[in-house]
Design an enzyme around this catalytic site. Structure first.
Site, short mmCIF file in Angstrom:
data_model
loop_
_atom_site.label_atom_id
_atom_site.label_comp_id
_atom_site.label_asym_id
_atom_site.label_seq_id
_atom_site.Cartn_x
_atom_site.Cartn_y
_atom_site.Cartn_z
N PHE A 1 0.86 -1.19 0.00
CA PHE A 1 0.00 0.00 0.00
C PHE A 1 0.89 1.23 0.00
O PHE A 1 1.53 1.54 1.00
CB PHE A 1 -0.87 -0.04 1.26
CG PHE A 1 -1.99 0.96 1.32
CD1 PHE A 1 -3.20 0.71 0.71
CD2 PHE A 1 -1.83 2.15 2.03
CE1 PHE A 1 -4.25 1.61 0.80
CE2 PHE A 1 -2.88 3.06 2.12
CZ PHE A 1 -4.08 2.80 1.51
N LEU B 1 1.26 4.83 0.16
CA LEU B 1 0.71 6.15 0.48
C LEU B 1 1.77 7.09 1.03
O LEU B 1 1.98 8.19 0.52
CB LEU B 1 -0.44 6.02 1.48
CG LEU B 1 -1.06 7.34 1.96
CD1 LEU B 1 -1.72 8.09 0.81
CD2 LEU B 1 -2.08 7.08 3.08
N THR B 2 2.47 6.68 2.09
CA THR B 2 3.43 7.54 2.77
C THR B 2 4.57 7.94 1.84
O THR B 2 5.10 7.11 1.09
CB THR B 2 4.00 6.82 3.99
OG1 THR B 2 2.94 6.46 4.85
CG2 THR B 2 4.98 7.70 4.75
N SER C 1 2.59 12.35 7.62
CA SER C 1 1.37 12.83 8.29
C SER C 1 0.58 13.83 7.46
O SER C 1 -0.46 14.31 7.92
CB SER C 1 1.73 13.46 9.64
OG SER C 1 2.28 12.49 10.50
N LEU D 1 -6.85 3.09 5.72
CA LEU D 1 -6.06 3.33 6.93
C LEU D 1 -6.87 3.06 8.18
O LEU D 1 -6.36 2.53 9.18
CB LEU D 1 -5.54 4.76 6.95
CG LEU D 1 -4.43 5.12 5.96
CD1 LEU D 1 -4.07 6.59 6.09
CD2 LEU D 1 -3.21 4.25 6.16
N ASN D 2 -8.14 3.41 8.16
CA ASN D 2 -8.98 3.16 9.34
C ASN D 2 -9.14 1.67 9.60
O ASN D 2 -9.25 1.25 10.76
CB ASN D 2 -10.33 3.84 9.19
CG ASN D 2 -10.26 5.33 9.49
OD1 ASN D 2 -9.47 5.76 10.32
ND2 ASN D 2 -11.08 6.11 8.82
N GLU E 1 0.51 4.58 10.75
CA GLU E 1 -0.96 4.71 10.75
C GLU E 1 -1.42 5.86 11.64
O GLU E 1 -2.48 5.81 12.26
CB GLU E 1 -1.64 3.40 11.20
CG GLU E 1 -1.13 2.13 10.54
CD GLU E 1 -1.43 2.07 9.06
OE1 GLU E 1 -1.94 3.05 8.49
OE2 GLU E 1 -1.10 1.04 8.45
N THR F 1 0.59 9.24 13.95
CA THR F 1 1.32 9.45 15.19
C THR F 1 0.34 9.81 16.32
O THR F 1 -0.83 10.11 16.08
CB THR F 1 2.32 10.60 15.03
OG1 THR F 1 1.59 11.80 14.75
CG2 THR F 1 3.30 10.31 13.90
N PHE G 1 -5.45 21.10 12.27
CA PHE G 1 -4.41 20.53 11.41
C PHE G 1 -3.67 21.59 10.62
O PHE G 1 -2.55 21.39 10.20
CB PHE G 1 -5.00 19.50 10.45
CG PHE G 1 -5.31 18.18 11.12
CD1 PHE G 1 -4.34 17.20 11.21
CD2 PHE G 1 -6.56 17.92 11.65
CE1 PHE G 1 -4.61 15.99 11.81
CE2 PHE G 1 -6.84 16.71 12.24
CZ PHE G 1 -5.86 15.75 12.35
#
Length: 394
Positions: A139, A141-142, A148, A249-250, A373, A375, A393
């Protein structure tokens, strides 16, 4: 290894009697996962961690248990409840966070992305093979500049005629060097979109990250995407915007809520066993008040964490889950599991820093789990936003 140090039945759960709260089906999943983890992974995990070895040969056996994508209905998946899936995560992480991470990356991230957002053709092709462990997914994504803030995604996908061209980089991507496909999230003219990228596509390069002091028995990678060309139907049509990757992610964060408590239980069990064996000043250290106070406090937080996980799981199964509760669970479980690991280490004395006990390994792994997933700070802001209605945010 002494069974006194690694009890087959959790000493903490003997007091807790947690299984009294479970259905027969949930108990069956939990016991199947515990038996597999304790017999197949526990005997080799310390050596694998020390040698930085990902025991890929266990994957077909894990698939045979039905653990891969087990929360998905149809397509060769078990269709189990959220609570059952959580219990499997707890038992897998009780032996090592890396193996719960494998189940999460394959099922909660890669398979969930296809299940939630893919076409029927994509689901029918990939999901049955992935449930059998015949195809592995990752996966993407990061990104290297900061995990974040996915809204600041720099990986791009440009449509040239009927071909998508992807360029960019991803970091800390589990399983990428052994995966057959990667769910890559990229910025397009329409916002963030997801793509199924076979890892043998020219321009896709995955490199394992070395030098890790945690998660050493699993694989995390850097990915480089250089003019990766995909057919138009490689896109996941049901995902548009950040709600796509966040939906996956959830699912993974939910597994962590349970999994971290498995690591906590393993540390607590090691501390209980050692407190009855180790003697100072002529008697077992477990007979001293301060040691019993430590054990009581650790047990308290372990029980609270598992009960919170069960509450969130029941809400998930009922379809009533407020997603802020996932942040509550992830933040609490990992934070308290780390506290339990550190306190357990004090009871083990100097031997607690050796591989004779699992505590330092769990402690190191949990430091990684605390970061990925989301911090602590990200989850605090999610909860704060839910409480105040105000976005902190940005």
């Amino acid at each position: 290894m002494s069974t006194a140090k690694y009890p087959d039945l959790s000493l903490a759960d003997e007091v807790f009697d947690f299984h009294a709260l479970l259905s027969p089906e949930e108990k069956e999943w939990a016991m199947k996962a515990r038996d597999f983890a304790q017999t197949q992974i526990r005997p080799v995990i310390e050596d694998d961690f020390d040698k930085k070895y990902f025991r890929k040969e266990l994957i077909p056996l894990i698939a045979q248990q039905g653990f891969l994508g087990m929360h998905i209905k149809g397509y060769g998946c078990a269709g189990a409840s959220a609570v059952s899936y959580g219990l499997v995560c707890l038992e897998m992480e009780a032996v090592d966070s890396g193996w719960r991470t494998f189940v999460s990356v394959q099922g909660s991230l890669a398979m969930s992305a296809i299940s939630k957002y893919g076409t029927e053709e994509q689901k029918n092709y990939w999901l049955p093979q992935m449930a059998k462990g015949e195809k592995l997914g990752c996966f993407g994504l990061t990104e290297p500049h900061g995990g974040s803030d996915p809204a600041n995604m720099k990986t791009t996908a440009v449509l040239e005629g009927d071909t998508w061209v992807l360029n960019g980089a991803k970091r800390w991507i589990g399983l990428a060097t052994v995966a057959d496909l990667c769910i890559v999230w990229a910025m397009t003219d329409e916002g963030v979109r997801g793509f199924i990228v076979p890892t043998d596509t020219p321009g896709f390069v995955a490199t394992a990250i070395d030098g890790k002091l945690a998660m050493r028995a699993s694989i995390q990678c850097d990915i480089e995407l250089t003019d990766v060309r995909l057919p138009a139907d490689a896109i996941l049509p049901g995902a548009q915007g950040l709600s796509g990757p966040f939906g996956c992610l959830n699912e993974a964060r939910y597994g962590i809520i349970w999994g971290a408590m498995g690591a906590a239980r393993a540390c607590l069990d090691a501390a209980i066993s050692r407190s009855k064996e180790r003697e100072v000043f002529g008697k077992a250290i477990g007979s001293f008040q301060i040691t019993q106070a430590k054990l009581a406090d650790m047990t308290l937080e372990y029980e609270k964490g598992v009960l919170l996980a069960l509450h969130i799981g029941r809400q998930k199964d009922a379809g009533t889950l407020n997603l802020a509760q996932i942040s509550v669970g992830k933040l609490n479980s990992v934070r308290e599991a780390l506290k339990i690991a550190r306190e357990a280490r004090t009871i083990l004395g100097g031997d607690g820093i050796t591989g004779e006990f699992p505590v330092m390994r769990h402690m190191a792994n949990l430091e990684a789990v605390r970061t990925y997933e989301g911090t602590d700070e990200i989850h605090q802001l999610v909860i704060g936003r839910a409480l105040t209605g105000l976005n902190a945010f940005s």
